[in-house]
Design a protein around this motif. Sequence first.
Motif, PDB file in Angstrom:
ATOM      1  N   MET A  70       0.791  -1.180  -0.058  1.00 24.81           N
ATOM      2  CA  MET A  70      -0.047  -0.162  -0.128  1.00 24.81           C
ATOM      3  C   MET A  70       0.997   1.394  -0.120  1.00 24.81           C
ATOM      4  N   GLY A  71       2.094   1.082   0.191  1.00 22.77           N
ATOM      5  CA  GLY A  71       3.106   2.245   0.094  1.00 22.77           C
ATOM      6  C   GLY A  71       3.827   2.947   1.446  1.00 22.77           C
ATOM      7  N   LEU A  72       3.541   1.924   2.396  1.00 24.95           N
ATOM      8  CA  LEU A  72       4.232   2.571   3.672  1.00 24.95           C
ATOM      9  C   LEU A  72       5.688   3.078   3.728  1.00 24.95           C
ATOM     10  N   HIS A  73       6.361   2.129   3.140  1.00 28.33           N
ATOM     11  CA  HIS A  73       7.904   2.257   3.123  1.00 28.33           C
ATOM     12  C   HIS A  73       8.328   3.234   2.195  1.00 28.33           C
ATOM     13  N   LYS A  74       7.621   3.233   0.750  1.00 27.73           N
ATOM     14  CA  LYS A  74       7.740   4.227   0.023  1.00 27.73           C
ATOM     15  C   LYS A  74       7.640   5.739   0.433  1.00 27.73           C
ATOM     16  N   PHE A 113      17.878  10.417  -3.596  1.00 31.23           N
ATOM     17  CA  PHE A 113      16.580   9.256  -3.396  1.00 31.23           C
ATOM     18  C   PHE A 113      15.891   9.671  -4.891  1.00 31.23           C
ATOM     19  N   THR A 114      16.406   9.316  -5.826  1.00 35.36           N
ATOM     20  CA  THR A 114      15.877   9.233  -7.152  1.00 35.36           C
ATOM     21  C   THR A 114      14.532   8.404  -7.492  1.00 35.36           C
ATOM     22  N   PRO A 115      13.715   8.749  -8.531  1.00 37.23           N
ATOM     23  CA  PRO A 115      12.573   7.896  -8.563  1.00 37.23           C
ATOM     24  C   PRO A 115      13.100   6.391  -8.833  1.00 37.23           C
ATOM     25  N   GLU A 116      14.142   6.071  -9.308  1.00 39.57           N
ATOM     26  CA  GLU A 116      14.668   4.939  -9.343  1.00 39.57           C
ATOM     27  C   GLU A 116      15.132   4.145  -8.118  1.00 39.57           C
ATOM     28  N   MET A 163      19.234   1.360 -10.850  1.00 39.75           N
ATOM     29  CA  MET A 163      18.696   2.652 -10.185  1.00 39.75           C
ATOM     30  C   MET A 163      19.845   3.663 -11.098  1.00 39.75           C
ATOM     31  N   ASN A 164      20.213   3.218 -12.130  1.00 42.06           N
ATOM     32  CA  ASN A 164      21.152   4.248 -13.005  1.00 42.06           C
ATOM     33  C   ASN A 164      22.154   4.862 -12.080  1.00 42.06           C
TER      34      ASN A 164
END
Length: 343
Positions: free
Chosen positions: A41-45, A210-213, A248-249
């Motif tokens: 559900m996105g807790l860590h994110k 902390f990029t999107p990747e 993660m580029n």
Amino acid sequence: MKVLESAKTIVLAPIHVLQLATSAKSFLDHPLIGSERLNRMGLHKARVRIADALCRSRRRRLARHVPAEWKEAFDRDGFVVVENVVPEEDFAALRSAILETEWPAREMRQGDAITRRIAIDPDMLAQVPALKRLLHRKDINALFHYVASFRTTPLHYVQTIVSKNGHEGPDPQQEIHADSFHSSMKAWLFLNPVTEEDGPFTYVPGSHRFTPERIAWEHNRSLRDPHAIDRLSARGSPRADDEELAEMNLGKATPLPLPANTLVVADTGGFHARGPSQHAGSRVEIWSYARRNPFQPWVGGDVLSLRGIAERRIGWLWAFRDRFKDQIGQPWQPVGKRRPAED
């Protein structure tokens, strides 16, 4: 037994909820942080994103105090290298006073490496005035604050890494890892030259962002069964291999062999490691560390950073863990008085 476990979970639930707004990071030991359902559900994110946004906000407020060259290097790479940081005449006195004196020491063993730490406390600062001058420098502390994203005084130690001490098992610090899901500061002032064969500090440039990747990687990692991965990753210090770094580029880790009297200050929320040593031996450094609750929006307010208190924190911390070692553990064992360079 199941009834008792259920009752314990209910009683501790409010504490577990409050801990989500702290640096708590263990997927293995925390029922909410390690919940696959909540993380889907996105807790860590969400925790990663909020901590990163607050970190960037705090750094903006601290940036004007940092020399422009250092700020540019850090923003680009995630670490800063400052050679000849101590005036030559001061460095000779500092190095001699530290290395030729016996100090109360503690040690921890990990695989085939021993880490020895000696607290930089009021006694040492009184005996080594060159060290006191360095740790009170405004530009150095401004850099510490910027990288940590807090106006806080780091814990300072004399640290010795004894490599290939004859015991079996890999040194877990040699695996590329991040210390946590958020930024923190560590620094090394090398008292002797460190060659590539000595196991130098190694860092993945740019991995502090902390990029999107990176956030997508953090999210995917949070969905894995913490019992099916290595223990250190499960407890919130994630390991990443070259393939994951590429996802993660990011490039590969860069070792930093450096001369003596070089200071490295790094964000250890980025990926880093201790390079593999090619021979038995020791590396001695002034080692500094700062980490605070990443969800605090303010930059100051750390009472423990006040002079007269800051220099005594390590002794208090060790005494506290000694007193409650059965409850919270104490990996740092006293070994009497030692010279830092002793193997």
